[in-house]
Scaffold this active site. Structure first.
Site, PDB file in Angstrom:
ATOM      1  NE  ARG A  37      -3.174   2.441   3.090  1.00 33.34           N
ATOM      2  CZ  ARG A  37      -2.901   3.161   4.185  1.00 33.34           C
ATOM      3  NH1 ARG A  37      -1.954   2.750   5.029  1.00 33.34           N
ATOM      4  NH2 ARG A  37      -3.549   4.273   4.445  1.00 33.34           N
ATOM      5  NE  ARG A  78      -5.764  18.428   8.438  1.00 32.53           N
ATOM      6  CZ  ARG A  78      -5.371  17.349   9.086  1.00 32.53           C
ATOM      7  NH1 ARG A  78      -5.473  17.303  10.407  1.00 32.53           N
ATOM      8  NH2 ARG A  78      -4.850  16.313   8.444  1.00 32.53           N
ATOM      9  CE  LYS A 219      -9.020   4.450   3.381  1.00 31.38           C
ATOM     10  NZ  LYS A 219      -7.904   5.448   3.529  1.00 31.38           N
ATOM     11  CB  THR A 277      -7.275   0.649  11.230  1.00 34.02           C
ATOM     12  OG1 THR A 277      -7.672   1.127   9.947  1.00 34.02           O
ATOM     13  CG2 THR A 277      -6.815   1.827  12.072  1.00 34.02           C
TER      14      THR A 277
END
Length: 475
Positions: A37, A78, A219, A277
Protein backbone atom coordinates in the site's frame (compact mmCIF):
# COMPACT_ATOMS: atom_id res chain seq x y z
CA UNK A 1 12.07 -22.78 -6.21
CA UNK A 2 8.33 -22.05 -6.32
CA UNK A 3 7.31 -19.17 -4.03
CA UNK A 4 3.88 -19.95 -2.67
CA UNK A 5 2.21 -18.77 0.53
CA UNK A 6 1.14 -21.49 2.96
CA UNK A 7 -2.08 -19.66 3.79
CA UNK A 8 -5.21 -18.44 2.03
CA UNK A 9 -5.77 -14.92 3.43
CA UNK A 10 -3.49 -12.20 2.06
CA UNK A 11 -1.31 -9.57 3.72
CA UNK A 12 -1.28 -5.89 2.74
CA UNK A 13 1.57 -3.77 4.11
CA UNK A 14 1.88 0.01 4.02
CA UNK A 15 5.17 1.42 2.75
CA UNK A 16 6.72 4.34 4.61
CA UNK A 17 10.05 5.58 5.95
CA UNK A 18 10.71 2.27 7.71
CA UNK A 19 10.13 0.15 4.62
CA UNK A 20 10.80 2.15 1.44
CA UNK A 21 14.33 0.87 0.92
CA UNK A 22 14.50 -1.81 -1.83
CA UNK A 23 16.25 -4.27 0.48
CA UNK A 24 13.52 -3.82 3.12
CA UNK A 25 10.79 -4.20 0.50
CA UNK A 26 12.31 -7.52 -0.52
CA UNK A 27 12.53 -8.62 3.11
CA UNK A 28 8.86 -7.76 3.59
CA UNK A 29 7.86 -9.62 0.42
CA UNK A 30 9.79 -12.70 1.51
CA UNK A 31 8.20 -12.44 4.95
CA UNK A 32 4.74 -12.61 3.43
CA UNK A 33 3.49 -9.35 1.88
CA UNK A 34 1.18 -9.95 -1.08
CA UNK A 35 0.17 -6.35 -1.82
CA UNK A 36 1.99 -3.13 -0.92
CA UNK A 37 0.00 0.00 0.00
CA UNK A 38 1.29 3.42 -1.03
CA UNK A 39 -0.28 5.99 1.29
CA UNK A 40 -0.61 9.24 -0.68
CA UNK A 41 -1.39 11.17 2.50
CA UNK A 42 2.39 11.17 2.94
CA UNK A 43 5.41 11.27 0.68
CA UNK A 44 6.17 12.92 -2.65
CA UNK A 45 5.45 11.61 -6.11
CA UNK A 46 9.17 10.89 -6.52
CA UNK A 47 9.13 8.83 -3.29
CA UNK A 48 6.21 6.73 -4.49
CA UNK A 49 7.72 6.31 -7.96
CA UNK A 50 10.92 4.89 -6.47
CA UNK A 51 8.94 2.43 -4.32
CA UNK A 52 6.80 1.41 -7.29
CA UNK A 53 9.90 0.72 -9.41
CA UNK A 54 11.49 -1.31 -6.61
CA UNK A 55 8.36 -3.47 -6.24
CA UNK A 56 8.20 -4.12 -9.98
CA UNK A 57 11.88 -5.11 -9.88
CA UNK A 58 10.99 -7.60 -7.14
CA UNK A 59 8.35 -9.09 -9.43
CA UNK A 60 10.93 -9.66 -12.15
CA UNK A 61 13.43 -11.13 -9.72
CA UNK A 62 11.05 -13.60 -8.08
CA UNK A 63 8.75 -14.27 -11.06
CA UNK A 64 5.69 -13.62 -8.90
CA UNK A 65 3.00 -10.96 -9.31
CA UNK A 66 2.85 -8.35 -6.53
CA UNK A 67 -0.10 -6.03 -6.01
CA UNK A 68 0.30 -2.28 -5.49
CA UNK A 69 -2.52 -0.32 -3.85
CA UNK A 70 -2.63 3.49 -4.06
CA UNK A 71 -4.52 4.96 -1.10
CA UNK A 72 -5.79 8.49 -1.79
CA UNK A 73 -5.89 10.99 1.06
CA UNK A 74 -9.41 12.33 0.53
CA UNK A 75 -10.84 15.52 2.07
CA UNK A 76 -9.46 16.57 5.44
CA UNK A 77 -11.80 18.60 7.61
CA UNK A 78 -9.93 20.63 10.22
CA UNK A 79 -10.44 23.58 12.52
CA UNK A 80 -8.43 26.67 11.66
CA UNK A 81 -5.92 28.57 13.77
CA UNK A 82 -6.62 28.90 17.49
CA UNK A 83 -5.50 31.97 19.42
CA UNK A 84 -2.43 31.02 21.50
CA UNK A 85 -2.37 27.68 19.66
CA UNK A 86 -4.80 25.82 21.90
CA UNK A 87 -7.82 26.11 24.15
CA UNK A 88 -9.01 23.76 26.87
CA UNK A 89 -12.76 23.16 26.95
CA UNK A 90 -14.93 21.60 29.65
CA UNK A 91 -18.28 19.74 29.59
CA UNK A 92 -21.25 22.11 29.35
CA UNK A 93 -19.18 24.95 27.90
CA UNK A 94 -20.68 26.84 24.94
CA UNK A 95 -18.51 27.27 21.83
CA UNK A 96 -19.05 29.00 18.51
CA UNK A 97 -17.50 27.92 15.21
CA UNK A 98 -17.29 30.51 12.44
CA UNK A 99 -16.93 30.10 8.71
CA UNK A 100 -14.67 33.11 8.28
CA UNK A 101 -11.85 34.21 10.51
CA UNK A 102 -8.08 34.00 10.67
CA UNK A 103 -7.88 32.87 14.31
CA UNK A 104 -10.10 32.79 17.34
CA UNK A 105 -11.00 31.43 20.74
CA UNK A 106 -14.12 29.84 22.26
CA UNK A 107 -16.30 32.63 20.90
CA UNK A 108 -15.11 32.24 17.28
CA UNK A 109 -13.21 29.06 16.36
CA UNK A 110 -12.47 29.06 12.60
CA UNK A 111 -14.02 26.14 10.70
CA UNK A 112 -13.32 26.98 7.03
CA UNK A 113 -15.61 24.38 5.41
CA UNK A 114 -18.83 25.83 3.94
CA UNK A 115 -20.12 22.30 3.28
CA UNK A 116 -20.47 21.79 7.04
CA UNK A 117 -22.51 24.96 7.51
CA UNK A 118 -24.80 23.88 4.67
CA UNK A 119 -25.44 20.38 6.06
CA UNK A 120 -25.18 20.34 9.86
CA UNK A 121 -28.35 20.43 12.00
CA UNK A 122 -29.09 20.93 15.69
CA UNK A 123 -28.44 17.70 17.56
CA UNK A 124 -25.61 16.63 15.23
CA UNK A 125 -22.21 16.03 16.76
CA UNK A 126 -18.76 17.43 16.06
CA UNK A 127 -15.83 15.21 17.06
CA UNK A 128 -12.44 16.90 17.26
CA UNK A 129 -9.00 15.26 17.40
CA UNK A 130 -10.20 11.69 16.68
CA UNK A 131 -13.11 12.07 19.07
CA UNK A 132 -11.12 13.20 22.09
CA UNK A 133 -13.36 16.29 22.22
CA UNK A 134 -17.09 15.82 21.55
CA UNK A 135 -19.62 18.59 20.98
CA UNK A 136 -23.35 18.72 20.22
CA UNK A 137 -24.71 21.36 17.84
CA UNK A 138 -27.23 23.62 19.60
CA UNK A 139 -27.80 26.43 17.10
CA UNK A 140 -27.03 27.61 13.56
CA UNK A 141 -26.54 30.77 11.58
CA UNK A 142 -25.46 31.46 8.02
CA UNK A 143 -21.84 31.77 9.08
CA UNK A 144 -21.67 30.25 12.56
CA UNK A 145 -22.43 27.06 14.48
CA UNK A 146 -23.13 27.05 18.20
CA UNK A 147 -22.24 23.91 20.12
CA UNK A 148 -22.08 22.58 23.65
CA UNK A 149 -19.14 20.52 24.90
CA UNK A 150 -20.12 16.99 25.95
CA UNK A 151 -16.60 15.60 26.41
CA UNK A 152 -13.93 18.16 27.23
CA UNK A 153 -10.28 18.35 26.34
CA UNK A 154 -7.86 20.42 24.30
CA UNK A 155 -8.60 21.90 20.87
CA UNK A 156 -5.42 22.98 19.10
CA UNK A 157 -4.50 24.29 15.68
CA UNK A 158 -5.58 22.32 12.62
CA UNK A 159 -7.04 19.38 14.52
CA UNK A 160 -9.29 17.09 12.50
CA UNK A 161 -13.06 17.22 12.71
CA UNK A 162 -15.44 14.29 12.22
CA UNK A 163 -19.20 14.67 11.72
CA UNK A 164 -20.75 11.22 12.22
CA UNK A 165 -24.37 12.26 11.75
CA UNK A 166 -23.88 14.64 8.84
CA UNK A 167 -23.71 13.82 5.13
CA UNK A 168 -21.66 16.54 3.44
CA UNK A 169 -22.09 17.71 -0.12
CA UNK A 170 -18.41 17.12 -0.74
CA UNK A 171 -16.57 15.13 -3.38
CA UNK A 172 -14.26 12.42 -2.05
CA UNK A 173 -11.70 13.59 -4.62
CA UNK A 174 -9.86 16.81 -3.80
CA UNK A 175 -7.62 18.55 -6.38
CA UNK A 176 -4.66 16.84 -4.67
CA UNK A 177 -6.37 13.45 -5.01
CA UNK A 178 -7.03 14.02 -8.70
CA UNK A 179 -3.38 14.87 -9.31
CA UNK A 180 -2.26 11.88 -7.22
CA UNK A 181 -4.68 9.58 -9.03
CA UNK A 182 -3.44 10.65 -12.47
CA UNK A 183 0.12 10.04 -11.29
CA UNK A 184 -0.70 6.64 -9.81
CA UNK A 185 -2.49 5.46 -12.93
CA UNK A 186 0.44 6.61 -15.05
CA UNK A 187 2.77 4.59 -12.82
CA UNK A 188 0.51 1.55 -13.18
CA UNK A 189 -0.90 0.91 -9.71
CA UNK A 190 -3.20 -2.11 -9.49
CA UNK A 191 -5.74 -0.79 -6.99
CA UNK A 192 -6.94 2.69 -5.99
CA UNK A 193 -8.46 3.11 -2.52
CA UNK A 194 -11.02 5.92 -2.30
CA UNK A 195 -11.31 7.71 1.06
CA UNK A 196 -14.32 9.61 2.45
CA UNK A 197 -16.95 7.51 0.66
CA UNK A 198 -20.36 8.70 1.89
CA UNK A 199 -22.75 7.48 -0.79
CA UNK A 200 -22.74 5.16 -3.83
CA UNK A 201 -22.46 8.08 -6.24
CA UNK A 202 -19.00 8.88 -4.86
CA UNK A 203 -17.71 5.71 -6.50
CA UNK A 204 -19.14 6.67 -9.87
CA UNK A 205 -17.05 9.85 -9.90
CA UNK A 206 -13.88 7.88 -9.21
CA UNK A 207 -14.79 5.15 -11.69
CA UNK A 208 -15.16 7.75 -14.41
CA UNK A 209 -11.53 8.78 -13.88
CA UNK A 210 -10.08 5.30 -13.34
CA UNK A 211 -11.99 3.31 -15.95
CA UNK A 212 -10.57 -0.19 -16.10
CA UNK A 213 -6.96 0.86 -15.52
CA UNK A 214 -7.06 -0.21 -11.85
CA UNK A 215 -9.40 -1.85 -9.39
CA UNK A 216 -11.46 0.53 -7.23
CA UNK A 217 -11.41 -0.04 -3.45
CA UNK A 218 -14.13 1.66 -1.41
CA UNK A 219 -12.90 2.58 2.07
CA UNK A 220 -15.82 2.26 4.46
CA UNK A 221 -15.07 4.76 7.22
CA UNK A 222 -18.26 6.89 7.38
CA UNK A 223 -21.59 5.95 9.04
CA UNK A 224 -23.43 7.15 5.92
CA UNK A 225 -21.52 4.53 3.89
CA UNK A 226 -22.82 1.83 6.24
CA UNK A 227 -26.35 2.87 5.27
CA UNK A 228 -25.59 1.98 1.63
CA UNK A 229 -23.36 -1.08 2.03
CA UNK A 230 -24.98 -3.23 -0.65
CA UNK A 231 -24.86 -0.48 -3.30
CA UNK A 232 -21.27 0.43 -2.45
CA UNK A 233 -20.13 -3.19 -2.58
CA UNK A 234 -21.87 -3.61 -5.94
CA UNK A 235 -20.12 -0.56 -7.43
CA UNK A 236 -16.64 -1.21 -5.99
CA UNK A 237 -14.14 -3.86 -7.06
CA UNK A 238 -13.06 -4.35 -3.43
CA UNK A 239 -13.78 -2.87 0.01
CA UNK A 240 -11.55 -1.80 2.88
CA UNK A 241 -12.98 -1.86 6.40
CA UNK A 242 -11.15 1.28 7.56
CA UNK A 243 -11.65 0.85 11.28
CA UNK A 244 -9.67 3.94 12.29
CA UNK A 245 -12.05 6.68 11.19
CA UNK A 246 -15.02 4.32 11.38
CA UNK A 247 -14.25 3.69 15.05
CA UNK A 248 -14.25 7.43 15.69
CA UNK A 249 -17.61 8.05 14.03
CA UNK A 250 -19.54 5.05 15.37
CA UNK A 251 -19.42 3.63 18.91
CA UNK A 252 -16.40 1.34 19.37
CA UNK A 253 -18.69 -1.46 20.52
CA UNK A 254 -20.40 -1.41 17.10
CA UNK A 255 -17.22 -1.81 15.06
CA UNK A 256 -16.80 -5.62 15.40
CA UNK A 257 -20.34 -6.33 14.26
CA UNK A 258 -20.09 -3.90 11.37
CA UNK A 259 -16.82 -5.55 10.35
CA UNK A 260 -18.55 -8.93 10.16
CA UNK A 261 -21.42 -7.44 8.12
CA UNK A 262 -19.01 -5.89 5.61
CA UNK A 263 -16.91 -9.03 5.26
CA UNK A 264 -20.00 -11.14 4.66
CA UNK A 265 -21.48 -8.67 2.14
CA UNK A 266 -18.24 -8.67 0.15
CA UNK A 267 -17.92 -12.44 0.27
CA UNK A 268 -21.48 -12.91 -1.01
CA UNK A 269 -20.76 -10.42 -3.83
CA UNK A 270 -17.44 -12.14 -4.68
CA UNK A 271 -15.49 -8.92 -3.98
CA UNK A 272 -12.21 -8.88 -2.01
CA UNK A 273 -12.42 -7.26 1.43
CA UNK A 274 -9.51 -5.88 3.47
CA UNK A 275 -9.69 -5.46 7.25
CA UNK A 276 -7.42 -2.58 8.26
CA UNK A 277 -6.13 -0.36 11.08
CA UNK A 278 -4.31 -1.10 14.34
CA UNK A 279 -4.20 -4.84 13.81
CA UNK A 280 -0.75 -5.23 15.41
CA UNK A 281 -0.40 -1.65 16.60
CA UNK A 282 1.86 -2.37 19.56
CA UNK A 283 4.45 -3.75 17.11
CA UNK A 284 5.18 -0.19 16.03
CA UNK A 285 7.43 -0.09 19.09
CA UNK A 286 7.62 -3.69 20.34
CA UNK A 287 8.81 -6.94 18.72
CA UNK A 288 5.67 -8.87 19.71
CA UNK A 289 1.96 -8.01 19.68
CA UNK A 290 -0.49 -8.09 22.54
CA UNK A 291 -2.65 -11.18 22.87
CA UNK A 292 -5.68 -9.04 22.05
CA UNK A 293 -4.08 -7.95 18.76
CA UNK A 294 -3.33 -11.55 17.81
CA UNK A 295 -6.98 -12.36 18.51
CA UNK A 296 -8.07 -9.39 16.40
CA UNK A 297 -6.16 -10.67 13.36
CA UNK A 298 -7.50 -14.18 13.94
CA UNK A 299 -11.08 -12.85 14.17
CA UNK A 300 -10.76 -11.25 10.74
CA UNK A 301 -9.54 -14.58 9.36
CA UNK A 302 -12.40 -16.48 10.99
CA UNK A 303 -14.77 -13.87 9.52
CA UNK A 304 -13.48 -14.84 6.08
CA UNK A 305 -11.63 -11.61 5.17
CA UNK A 306 -9.60 -11.78 1.97
CA UNK A 307 -6.78 -9.67 3.40
CA UNK A 308 -5.56 -8.02 6.58
CA UNK A 309 -3.50 -4.85 6.54
CA UNK A 310 -0.56 -3.37 8.38
CA UNK A 311 -0.38 0.44 8.58
CA UNK A 312 2.10 2.18 10.89
CA UNK A 313 3.52 -1.23 11.85
CA UNK A 314 5.22 -1.57 8.46
CA UNK A 315 5.35 2.10 7.42
CA UNK A 316 6.99 3.70 10.44
CA UNK A 317 7.49 1.00 13.05
CA UNK A 318 10.71 -0.37 14.48
CA UNK A 319 9.85 -3.98 13.55
CA UNK A 320 8.28 -4.05 10.05
CA UNK A 321 9.57 -7.50 9.04
CA UNK A 322 8.66 -9.00 12.41
CA UNK A 323 5.14 -7.55 12.09
CA UNK A 324 4.65 -9.23 8.70
CA UNK A 325 6.09 -12.51 9.96
CA UNK A 326 3.79 -12.39 12.98
CA UNK A 327 0.73 -11.68 10.84
CA UNK A 328 1.70 -14.56 8.54
CA UNK A 329 2.01 -16.93 11.51
CA UNK A 330 -1.31 -15.85 13.02
CA UNK A 331 -3.11 -16.37 9.70
CA UNK A 332 -1.56 -19.80 9.12
CA UNK A 333 -2.25 -21.01 12.63
CA UNK A 334 -5.84 -19.76 12.48
CA UNK A 335 -6.50 -21.43 9.13
CA UNK A 336 -5.10 -24.68 10.51
CA UNK A 337 -7.30 -24.61 13.61
CA UNK A 338 -9.86 -27.39 13.93
CA UNK A 339 -12.77 -24.91 14.13
CA UNK A 340 -11.69 -22.75 11.17
CA UNK A 341 -13.35 -24.75 8.41
CA UNK A 342 -16.68 -25.09 10.19
CA UNK A 343 -16.80 -21.37 11.06
CA UNK A 344 -15.92 -20.20 7.54
CA UNK A 345 -18.33 -22.66 5.92
CA UNK A 346 -21.15 -21.61 8.24
CA UNK A 347 -20.83 -17.95 7.25
CA UNK A 348 -20.80 -18.60 3.50
CA UNK A 349 -23.60 -18.33 0.94
CA UNK A 350 -26.25 -21.02 1.14
CA UNK A 351 -27.96 -20.54 -2.20
CA UNK A 352 -26.40 -19.41 -5.45
CA UNK A 353 -28.13 -16.55 -7.25
CA UNK A 354 -26.76 -17.07 -10.75
CA UNK A 355 -25.59 -19.87 -13.02
CA UNK A 356 -21.91 -18.75 -12.96
CA UNK A 357 -21.94 -18.65 -9.14
CA UNK A 358 -23.57 -22.10 -9.08
CA UNK A 359 -20.91 -23.53 -11.41
CA UNK A 360 -18.10 -22.12 -9.28
CA UNK A 361 -19.74 -23.42 -6.09
CA UNK A 362 -20.18 -26.85 -7.64
CA UNK A 363 -16.51 -26.90 -8.62
CA UNK A 364 -15.48 -26.06 -5.06
CA UNK A 365 -17.75 -28.75 -3.64
CA UNK A 366 -16.50 -31.25 -6.21
CA UNK A 367 -12.90 -30.57 -5.22
CA UNK A 368 -13.81 -31.35 -1.61
CA UNK A 369 -15.65 -34.56 -2.56
CA UNK A 370 -12.71 -35.80 -4.66
CA UNK A 371 -10.02 -34.66 -2.23
CA UNK A 372 -8.49 -32.59 -5.02
CA UNK A 373 -5.53 -30.51 -3.79
CA UNK A 374 -6.07 -27.80 -6.41
CA UNK A 375 -8.72 -25.96 -8.39
CA UNK A 376 -7.49 -24.39 -11.63
CA UNK A 377 -9.40 -21.27 -12.63
CA UNK A 378 -8.84 -19.89 -16.11
CA UNK A 379 -9.82 -16.25 -15.77
CA UNK A 380 -9.46 -13.24 -18.06
CA UNK A 381 -10.87 -10.68 -15.61
CA UNK A 382 -10.45 -12.44 -12.25
CA UNK A 383 -14.19 -13.09 -11.92
CA UNK A 384 -14.03 -16.89 -12.19
CA UNK A 385 -11.37 -17.05 -9.46
CA UNK A 386 -13.41 -14.68 -7.26
CA UNK A 387 -16.54 -16.82 -7.65
CA UNK A 388 -14.62 -19.88 -6.52
CA UNK A 389 -12.99 -17.98 -3.65
CA UNK A 390 -16.36 -16.91 -2.21
CA UNK A 391 -16.87 -20.57 -1.24
CA UNK A 392 -13.54 -20.55 0.63
CA UNK A 393 -12.62 -24.05 -0.62
CA UNK A 394 -10.03 -26.19 1.12
CA UNK A 395 -8.25 -26.76 -2.20
CA UNK A 396 -5.68 -24.25 -3.42
CA UNK A 397 -7.04 -21.96 -6.15
CA UNK A 398 -4.57 -21.75 -9.04
CA UNK A 399 -5.72 -18.62 -10.89
CA UNK A 400 -4.23 -18.51 -14.37
CA UNK A 401 -4.68 -15.45 -16.54
CA UNK A 402 -3.04 -13.97 -19.63
CA UNK A 403 -3.61 -10.48 -18.23
CA UNK A 404 -0.73 -9.12 -16.10
CA UNK A 405 -2.79 -6.40 -14.33
CA UNK A 406 -5.42 -9.03 -13.42
CA UNK A 407 -2.67 -11.33 -12.12
CA UNK A 408 -1.49 -8.54 -9.82
CA UNK A 409 -4.99 -7.68 -8.60
CA UNK A 410 -5.53 -11.32 -7.69
CA UNK A 411 -2.90 -10.80 -4.98
CA UNK A 412 -5.78 -9.44 -2.87
CA UNK A 413 -8.09 -12.41 -3.41
CA UNK A 414 -8.48 -15.10 -0.76
CA UNK A 415 -6.83 -18.39 -1.68
CA UNK A 416 -5.65 -17.35 -5.15
CA UNK A 417 -2.17 -18.38 -6.26
CA UNK A 418 -1.88 -16.24 -9.35
CA UNK A 419 0.08 -17.37 -12.40
CA UNK A 420 0.50 -15.50 -15.67
CA UNK A 421 -0.24 -17.72 -18.68
CA UNK A 422 -0.79 -17.56 -22.41
CA UNK A 423 -4.22 -17.25 -24.00
CA UNK A 424 -6.08 -20.52 -24.50
CA UNK A 425 -8.18 -21.20 -27.58
CA UNK A 426 -9.50 -24.75 -27.30
CA UNK A 427 -10.80 -27.24 -24.76
CA UNK A 428 -7.84 -29.57 -25.29
CA UNK A 429 -5.42 -26.70 -24.79
CA UNK A 430 -7.20 -25.76 -21.56
CA UNK A 431 -6.71 -29.26 -20.12
CA UNK A 432 -3.09 -29.44 -21.21
CA UNK A 433 -2.21 -26.05 -19.74
CA UNK A 434 -4.09 -26.77 -16.50
CA UNK A 435 -2.27 -30.03 -15.84
CA UNK A 436 1.11 -28.64 -16.87
CA UNK A 437 0.74 -25.54 -14.67
CA UNK A 438 -0.49 -27.39 -11.60
CA UNK A 439 2.54 -29.69 -11.81
CA UNK A 440 4.97 -26.83 -12.44
CA UNK A 441 3.60 -24.99 -9.40
CA UNK A 442 3.95 -28.18 -7.31
CA UNK A 443 0.31 -28.08 -6.23
CA UNK A 444 -0.49 -31.74 -6.88
CA UNK A 445 1.05 -35.16 -7.38
CA UNK A 446 0.79 -36.91 -10.78
CA UNK A 447 -2.15 -39.12 -9.77
CA UNK A 448 -4.09 -36.42 -7.92
CA UNK A 449 -7.44 -35.24 -9.27
CA UNK A 450 -7.60 -31.58 -10.31
CA UNK A 451 -10.78 -29.60 -10.90
CA UNK A 452 -10.57 -27.16 -13.82
CA UNK A 453 -13.02 -24.26 -14.12
CA UNK A 454 -13.35 -21.89 -17.07
CA UNK A 455 -15.73 -19.87 -19.15
CA UNK A 456 -16.47 -20.86 -22.72
CA UNK A 457 -16.03 -19.14 -25.12
CA UNK A 458 -12.53 -18.53 -23.75
CA UNK A 459 -11.49 -14.97 -22.99
CA UNK A 460 -15.04 -13.74 -22.38
CA UNK A 461 -15.07 -12.06 -18.96
CA UNK A 462 -17.49 -13.40 -16.38
CA UNK A 463 -18.66 -16.49 -18.32
CA UNK A 464 -17.97 -19.18 -15.68
CA UNK A 465 -19.80 -22.18 -17.17
CA UNK A 466 -17.54 -25.23 -17.43
CA UNK A 467 -16.05 -27.80 -15.03
CA UNK A 468 -13.62 -30.55 -15.93
CA UNK A 469 -11.93 -33.15 -13.67
CA UNK A 470 -8.52 -34.41 -14.80
CA UNK A 471 -5.51 -36.15 -13.34
CA UNK A 472 -2.65 -33.82 -12.60
CA UNK A 473 -0.38 -35.70 -15.02
CA UNK A 474 -2.99 -35.40 -17.78
CA UNK A 475 -3.61 -39.14 -18.08
Amino acid sequence: MIMRRKRRAKIVATVGPASADPAMLEALFRAGVDTFRLNFSHGSHDDHARVHAAIRALEDKHHRPIGILQDLQGPKIRVGTIRDGRIEVTPGQALRFVLNGSEGGPEAIPLPHPEIFAAVLPGHHLLIDDGRVRLRVTGLGDDHIDAEVEIGGVISNRKGVNLPGTVLDMSPLTPKDRADLAFGLELGVDWVALSFVQRPGDLLEARGLIGDRAGLVAKVEKPSALDHVDEIVALADAVMVARGDLGVEIPPEDVPGRQKELVRACRFAAKPVIVATQMLDSMVAAPTPTRAEASDVATAIYDGADAVMLSAESAAGQYPVEAVEMMDRIIRRTEQHKFYRSIVDASGPREETSAPHAVAAAAADLAVALGAPALVAFTSSGTTAARIARRRPAAQILATTPNLPVSRRLCLLWGAHSVLSEEIHSYEEMVEKATRTVMEQELAGPADPVVVVAGIPFGQAGSTNNIRVVRADGN
